[in-house]
Scaffold this active site. Structure first.
Site, PDB file in Angstrom:
ATOM      1  N   SER A  41      20.071 -23.308  19.908  1.00 52.12           N
ATOM      2  CA  SER A  41      20.615 -22.193  20.712  1.00 52.12           C
ATOM      3  C   SER A  41      20.291 -22.452  22.169  1.00 52.12           C
ATOM      4  CB  SER A  41      19.963 -20.871  20.286  1.00 52.12           C
ATOM      5  OG  SER A  41      20.295 -19.840  21.207  1.00 52.12           O
ATOM      6  N   LEU A  80      30.980 -15.487  18.615  1.00 50.76           N
ATOM      7  CA  LEU A  80      31.488 -14.289  17.931  1.00 50.76           C
ATOM      8  C   LEU A  80      31.407 -14.427  16.416  1.00 50.76           C
ATOM      9  CD1 LEU A  80      34.503 -13.747  20.332  1.00 50.76           C
ATOM     10  CD2 LEU A  80      32.413 -12.375  20.201  1.00 50.76           C
ATOM     11  N   TYR A 127      12.238 -16.390  18.384  1.00 54.53           N
ATOM     12  CA  TYR A 127      13.530 -17.079  18.257  1.00 54.53           C
ATOM     13  C   TYR A 127      13.613 -18.223  19.270  1.00 54.53           C
ATOM     14  CZ  TYR A 127      18.624 -17.705  18.070  1.00 54.53           C
ATOM     15  OH  TYR A 127      19.888 -18.235  17.946  1.00 54.53           O
TER      16      TYR A 127
HETATM   17  N1  LIG Z   1      26.152 -16.338  16.872  1.00 51.42           N
HETATM   18  C1  LIG Z   1      25.549 -16.604  18.020  1.00 51.42           C
HETATM   19  O1  LIG Z   1      25.795 -15.950  19.055  1.00 51.42           O
HETATM   20  C2  LIG Z   1      24.570 -17.748  18.110  1.00 51.42           C
HETATM   21  C3  LIG Z   1      24.127 -18.148  19.388  1.00 51.42           C
HETATM   22  C4  LIG Z   1      23.210 -19.201  19.474  1.00 51.42           C
HETATM   23  C5  LIG Z   1      22.769 -19.847  18.327  1.00 51.42           C
HETATM   24  N2  LIG Z   1      23.223 -19.420  17.110  1.00 51.42           N
HETATM   25  C6  LIG Z   1      22.707 -20.101  15.930  1.00 51.42           C
HETATM   26  O2  LIG Z   1      23.792 -20.505  15.109  1.00 51.42           O
HETATM   27  C7  LIG Z   1      23.406 -20.475  13.745  1.00 51.42           C
HETATM   28  C8  LIG Z   1      24.384 -19.641  12.929  1.00 51.42           C
HETATM   29  O3  LIG Z   1      24.468 -18.358  13.507  1.00 51.42           O
HETATM   30  P1  LIG Z   1      25.542 -17.295  12.956  1.00 51.42           P
HETATM   31  O4  LIG Z   1      25.731 -16.285  14.038  1.00 51.42           O
HETATM   32  O5  LIG Z   1      26.707 -18.021  12.405  1.00 51.42           O
HETATM   33  O6  LIG Z   1      24.678 -16.633  11.772  1.00 51.42           O
HETATM   34  P2  LIG Z   1      25.180 -15.909  10.425  1.00 51.42           P
HETATM   35  O7  LIG Z   1      24.097 -14.941  10.103  1.00 51.42           O
HETATM   36  O8  LIG Z   1      26.577 -15.437  10.585  1.00 51.42           O
HETATM   37  O9  LIG Z   1      25.179 -17.079   9.362  1.00 51.42           O
HETATM   38  C9  LIG Z   1      23.985 -17.598   8.859  1.00 51.42           C
HETATM   39  C10 LIG Z   1      24.238 -18.155   7.466  1.00 51.42           C
HETATM   40  O10 LIG Z   1      22.975 -18.569   6.931  1.00 51.42           O
HETATM   41  C11 LIG Z   1      22.807 -17.974   5.654  1.00 51.42           C
HETATM   42  N3  LIG Z   1      21.381 -17.729   5.420  1.00 51.42           N
HETATM   43  C12 LIG Z   1      20.567 -16.887   6.105  1.00 51.42           C
HETATM   44  N4  LIG Z   1      19.336 -16.888   5.581  1.00 51.42           N
HETATM   45  C13 LIG Z   1      19.377 -17.754   4.525  1.00 51.42           C
HETATM   46  C14 LIG Z   1      18.406 -18.165   3.581  1.00 51.42           C
HETATM   47  N5  LIG Z   1      17.159 -17.705   3.602  1.00 51.42           N
HETATM   48  N6  LIG Z   1      18.780 -19.060   2.639  1.00 51.42           N
HETATM   49  C15 LIG Z   1      20.045 -19.544   2.611  1.00 51.42           C
HETATM   50  N7  LIG Z   1      21.004 -19.181   3.477  1.00 51.42           N
HETATM   51  C16 LIG Z   1      20.664 -18.286   4.432  1.00 51.42           C
HETATM   52  C17 LIG Z   1      23.591 -16.677   5.711  1.00 51.42           C
HETATM   53  O11 LIG Z   1      23.905 -16.171   4.428  1.00 51.42           O
HETATM   54  C18 LIG Z   1      24.802 -17.104   6.511  1.00 51.42           C
HETATM   55  O12 LIG Z   1      25.793 -17.690   5.686  1.00 51.42           O
HETATM   56  C19 LIG Z   1      21.974 -19.923  13.720  1.00 51.42           C
HETATM   57  O13 LIG Z   1      21.065 -20.987  13.655  1.00 51.42           O
HETATM   58  C20 LIG Z   1      21.867 -19.198  15.058  1.00 51.42           C
HETATM   59  O14 LIG Z   1      20.535 -19.120  15.520  1.00 51.42           O
HETATM   60  C21 LIG Z   1      24.105 -18.401  16.971  1.00 51.42           C
END
Ligand SMILES: NC(=O)c1ccc[n+]([C@@H]2O[C@H](COP(=O)([O-])OP(=O)(O)OC[C@H]3O[C@@H](n4cnc5c(N)ncnc54)[C@H](O)[C@@H]3O)[C@@H](O)[C@H]2O)c1
Length: 273
Positions: free
Chosen positions: A158, A205, A171
């Site tokens: 991130s 998003l 985080y």
């Molecule tokens: N969305 C954002 O704005 C953003 C920004 C920066 C970084 N990120 C990073 O991108 C990645 C994905 O983010 P996202 O927004 O798509 O998240 P999300 O919550 O939509 O998806 C996460 C996925 O991981 C799975 N998951 C969570 N805990 C789990 C566990 N214990 N065992 C197995 N599966 C598990 C969930 O079921 C889901 O399918 C993350 O690492 C997040 O930190 C996201």
């Protein structure tokens, strides 16, 4: 004006032909987009997730559209489950070429708060969800990739791992750790032909991100982004594809910030005019 890449863009279906990819957290959000993009590029994708209701229909959807994906339901908080997921992938498909560690984020139960208000339990939960399982999966995957003669690991970090992160201390610390782990593994695994890179999204998003954000905040964040919009899951998945594919054959240890330009914004805009 050049035509922009759109959501309709499709990768070359031969790009990852014959490759086996495991996407941790591959059922929703950025992981879901990663599953779709890697499968569209020809990989067989193992969708590792603890959300059966999302993972199974996604795998069926990929199969219906001519790709190859299988759900693997497991909890990344469990060490044995991580090892078993890699072993199962290798025994079912013969090898593992690509590991994309996408799962992560702020736990649903953790509110943003100053450092003094974090408990040990919430700190640990967030660090584990963003860093510890990556260690477990990589530790199990590297010998399998070595046996194969190489591979690609892509960690989703991130922009929070690149800057100070008020009110999200665990985080930011976990993502900074993940970026460092990416570099260390790249050095350790380079001689074995295993490349290790990271993608650092800006605000993207997904349901997880949107759930914590007011419409007004979302609009304001888009306005503050040089490219004038927030990220889409596909934007991040395409960067993962780059690192997972031969397009980046001579690239390792790197972190690509996919954030619409937010990270290069000049903080003292207007000063000295
Ligand atoms: N969305 C954002 O704005 C953003 C920004 C920066 C970084 N990120 C990073 O991108 C990645 C994905 O983010 P996202 O927004 O798509 O998240 P999300 O919550 O939509 O998806 C996460 C996925 O991981 C799975 N998951 C969570 N805990 C789990 C566990 N214990 N065992 C197995 N599966 C598990 C969930 O079921 C889901 O399918 C993350 O690492 C997040 O930190 C996201």
């Amino acid at each position: 004006m050049h035509a922009r890449l759109t959501e309709a863009w499709e990768p070359d279906p031969q790009l990852l032909g014959g490759r086996i990819a495991l996407v941790a957290g591959g059922a929703q959000g950025i992981g879901q987009a990663t599953t779709r993009v890697l499968a569209a590029a020809g990989a067989t994708v193992v969708v590792l997730d603890n959300d059966r209701e999302s993972a199974e229909p996604l795998a069926r959807e990929v199969e219906r559209s001519g790709g190859s994906a299988v759900p693997l339901i497991a909890d990344l908080r469990e060490e044995a489950a991580c090892k078993a997921a890699i072993d199962r992938t290798v025994s079912d498909f013969g090898h593992l070429d690509i590991l994309a560690n996408v799962a992560g984020g702020m736990s649903k139960h953790a509110q943003w708060r100053p450092l003094r208000e974090w408990t040990t339990d919430t700190w640990d939960a967030i660090v584990h969800l963003n860093l510890r399982y990556v260690f477990w999966l990589c530790r199990a995957a590297v010998p399998a990739m070595e046996a194969r003669g190489g591979g690609a690991i892509v960690n989703v970090a991130s922009i929070a791992g690149a800057f100070g992160c008020p009110n999200q201390a665990p985080y930011g610390a976990a993502k900074a750790g993940l970026i460092n782990l990416t570099k260390t593994l790249a050095l350790e695994c380079g001689p074995s032909g295993i490349r290790v890179n990271a993608v650092s999204p800006g605000v993207t998003l997904t349901q997880a991100a949107l759930g914590t954000m007011h419409e007004q905040t979302r609009a304001e964040l888009g306005r503050l982004t040089p490219l004038q919009r927030l990220g889409r899951p596909d934007d991040i998945a395409r960067a993962v594809l780059f690192f997972a594919s031969p397009l980046s054959d001579f690239v390792t240890g790197q972190t690509l910030l996919v954030d619409g330009g937010v990270s290069v914004t000049f903080p003292y805009e207007g000063l000295g005019r």
